[in-house]
Design a protein around this motif. Structure first.
Motif, PDB file in Angstrom:
ATOM      1  N   PRO A  47      -3.578  -8.025 -11.073  1.00  0.00           N
ATOM      2  CA  PRO A  47      -3.588  -6.572 -10.874  1.00  0.00           C
ATOM      3  C   PRO A  47      -4.637  -5.856 -11.721  1.00  0.00           C
ATOM      4  O   PRO A  47      -5.161  -4.826 -11.312  1.00  0.00           O
ATOM      5  N   PHE A  48      -4.974  -6.396 -12.879  1.00  0.00           N
ATOM      6  CA  PHE A  48      -6.008  -5.781 -13.705  1.00  0.00           C
ATOM      7  C   PHE A  48      -7.374  -5.903 -13.026  1.00  0.00           C
ATOM      8  O   PHE A  48      -8.188  -4.988 -13.079  1.00  0.00           O
ATOM      9  N   CYS A  49      -7.600  -7.046 -12.387  1.00  0.00           N
ATOM     10  CA  CYS A  49      -8.880  -7.285 -11.696  1.00  0.00           C
ATOM     11  C   CYS A  49      -8.983  -6.432 -10.436  1.00  0.00           C
ATOM     12  O   CYS A  49     -10.020  -5.806 -10.188  1.00  0.00           O
ATOM     13  N   THR A  50      -7.929  -6.410  -9.646  1.00  0.00           N
ATOM     14  CA  THR A  50      -7.988  -5.638  -8.399  1.00  0.00           C
ATOM     15  C   THR A  50      -8.056  -4.147  -8.675  1.00  0.00           C
ATOM     16  O   THR A  50      -8.597  -3.394  -7.861  1.00  0.00           O
ATOM     17  N   SER A  51      -7.544  -3.713  -9.823  1.00  0.00           N
ATOM     18  CA  SER A  51      -7.555  -2.276 -10.104  1.00  0.00           C
ATOM     19  C   SER A  51      -8.978  -1.728 -10.188  1.00  0.00           C
ATOM     20  O   SER A  51      -9.220  -0.589  -9.787  1.00  0.00           O
ATOM     21  N   TYR A  83      -2.972   1.980 -10.133  1.00  0.00           N
ATOM     22  CA  TYR A  83      -1.949   1.077 -10.667  1.00  0.00           C
ATOM     23  C   TYR A  83      -1.075   0.525  -9.536  1.00  0.00           C
ATOM     24  O   TYR A  83      -0.902  -0.684  -9.394  1.00  0.00           O
ATOM     25  N   LYS A  84      -0.544   1.416  -8.721  1.00  0.00           N
ATOM     26  CA  LYS A  84       0.378   0.970  -7.674  1.00  0.00           C
ATOM     27  C   LYS A  84      -0.325   0.140  -6.616  1.00  0.00           C
ATOM     28  O   LYS A  84       0.187  -0.896  -6.183  1.00  0.00           O
ATOM     29  N   ALA A  85      -1.500   0.574  -6.189  1.00  0.00           N
ATOM     30  CA  ALA A  85      -2.227  -0.185  -5.159  1.00  0.00           C
ATOM     31  C   ALA A  85      -2.580  -1.583  -5.663  1.00  0.00           C
ATOM     32  O   ALA A  85      -2.487  -2.558  -4.903  1.00  0.00           O
ATOM     33  N   SER A  86      -2.951  -1.701  -6.936  1.00  0.00           N
ATOM     34  CA  SER A  86      -3.293  -3.030  -7.462  1.00  0.00           C
ATOM     35  C   SER A  86      -2.059  -3.921  -7.557  1.00  0.00           C
ATOM     36  O   SER A  86      -2.137  -5.123  -7.282  1.00  0.00           O
ATOM     37  N   ARG A  87      -0.912  -3.361  -7.910  1.00  0.00           N
ATOM     38  CA  ARG A  87       0.332  -4.155  -7.939  1.00  0.00           C
ATOM     39  C   ARG A  87       0.721  -4.572  -6.520  1.00  0.00           C
ATOM     40  O   ARG A  87       1.148  -5.700  -6.298  1.00  0.00           O
ATOM     41  N   ALA A 102     -20.145 -14.241  -9.641  1.00  0.00           N
ATOM     42  CA  ALA A 102     -21.417 -13.552  -9.416  1.00  0.00           C
ATOM     43  C   ALA A 102     -21.488 -13.000  -7.992  1.00  0.00           C
ATOM     44  O   ALA A 102     -21.951 -11.873  -7.777  1.00  0.00           O
ATOM     45  N   VAL A 103     -20.995 -13.770  -7.030  1.00  0.00           N
ATOM     46  CA  VAL A 103     -20.976 -13.305  -5.636  1.00  0.00           C
ATOM     47  C   VAL A 103     -20.094 -12.066  -5.510  1.00  0.00           C
ATOM     48  O   VAL A 103     -20.479 -11.070  -4.885  1.00  0.00           O
ATOM     49  N   LEU A 104     -18.913 -12.109  -6.112  1.00  0.00           N
ATOM     50  CA  LEU A 104     -18.007 -10.958  -6.033  1.00  0.00           C
ATOM     51  C   LEU A 104     -18.590  -9.740  -6.745  1.00  0.00           C
ATOM     52  O   LEU A 104     -18.490  -8.615  -6.243  1.00  0.00           O
ATOM     53  N   SER A 105     -19.196  -9.947  -7.902  1.00  0.00           N
ATOM     54  CA  SER A 105     -19.819  -8.830  -8.614  1.00  0.00           C
ATOM     55  C   SER A 105     -20.944  -8.228  -7.786  1.00  0.00           C
ATOM     56  O   SER A 105     -21.106  -6.999  -7.727  1.00  0.00           O
ATOM     57  N   GLY A 122     -12.631   1.870  -7.701  1.00  0.00           N
ATOM     58  CA  GLY A 122     -13.936   2.148  -7.111  1.00  0.00           C
ATOM     59  C   GLY A 122     -13.803   2.747  -5.714  1.00  0.00           C
ATOM     60  O   GLY A 122     -14.463   3.729  -5.373  1.00  0.00           O
ATOM     61  N   ALA A 123     -12.921   2.155  -4.902  1.00  0.00           N
ATOM     62  CA  ALA A 123     -12.707   2.666  -3.544  1.00  0.00           C
ATOM     63  C   ALA A 123     -12.113   4.074  -3.577  1.00  0.00           C
ATOM     64  O   ALA A 123     -12.539   4.957  -2.812  1.00  0.00           O
TER      65      ALA A 123
END
Length: 164
Positions: free
Chosen positions: A113-117, A62-66, A21-24, A122-123
């Motif tokens: 990587p799915f979460c960070t993507s 994709y690449k940035a999240s990996r 919840a904090v992260l969201s 967004g950024a």
């Protein structure tokens, strides 16, 4: 309903729901802050986003999240929130979250990587809105690295196949 029940899905769950919840909330706050600043500065949304830009943003995301979630070089970012569990393919490593609460939630985020993507997309979308040329250039660079990775794996596969 007890406070403990609100924090868990079920009796066996150890999901850090409060941390999630904090992260969201942080994600939503960041987008709201960007929107407010962009609006105040007169940044206009693009009329349309061409399919090529969507593909470029997708490859870059994709690449940035990996890179963030699995690359050896970015281990220093994940280390406070994760522990190393093994080696992956190429330059990648496998990490798992550690700790509890927000620390565990951040560990879940930065080791997936799915979460960070979602965060990185967004950024990049915010960047595309405020500075499209610079963001396209950044995305082109990350897209080139993505293509390079695929070619490296194809070359390795070709060499292994030729030896067999």
């Amino acid at each position: 309903m007890t406070t403990d029940a609100v924090r868990r899905y079920d009796d066996e769950s150890d999901e850090p729901l409060a941390g999630y919840a904090v992260l969201s909330g942080a994600f939503a706050t960041g987008l709201a802050a960007f929107t407010a600043v962009a609006r105040r500065r007169g940044v206009r949304l693009p009329q349309r986003v061409p399919p090529w830009d969507v593909a470029l943003l997708g490859a870059a995301t994709y690449k940035a999240s990996r890179l963030l979630s699995n690359d050896k070089i970015t281990s220093f970012v994940r280390a406070p929130f994760t522990r190393r569990t093994g080696e992956g393919e190429g330059p990648e490593v496998m990490d798992e979250p550690r700790g509890g609460g927000v620390r565990r939630a951040v560990g879940d985020l930065v080791s997936c990587p799915f979460c960070t993507s979602v965060w990185l997309a967004g950024a990049l979308v915010c960047g595309y809105t405020a500075a499209p040329r610079a963001t396209r250039l950044l995305c082109a660079g990350l897209g080139a690295v993505t293509l390079s990775d695929w070619l490296q794996y194809a070359w390795t596969w070709t060499q292994r196949t030729a030896r067999e």
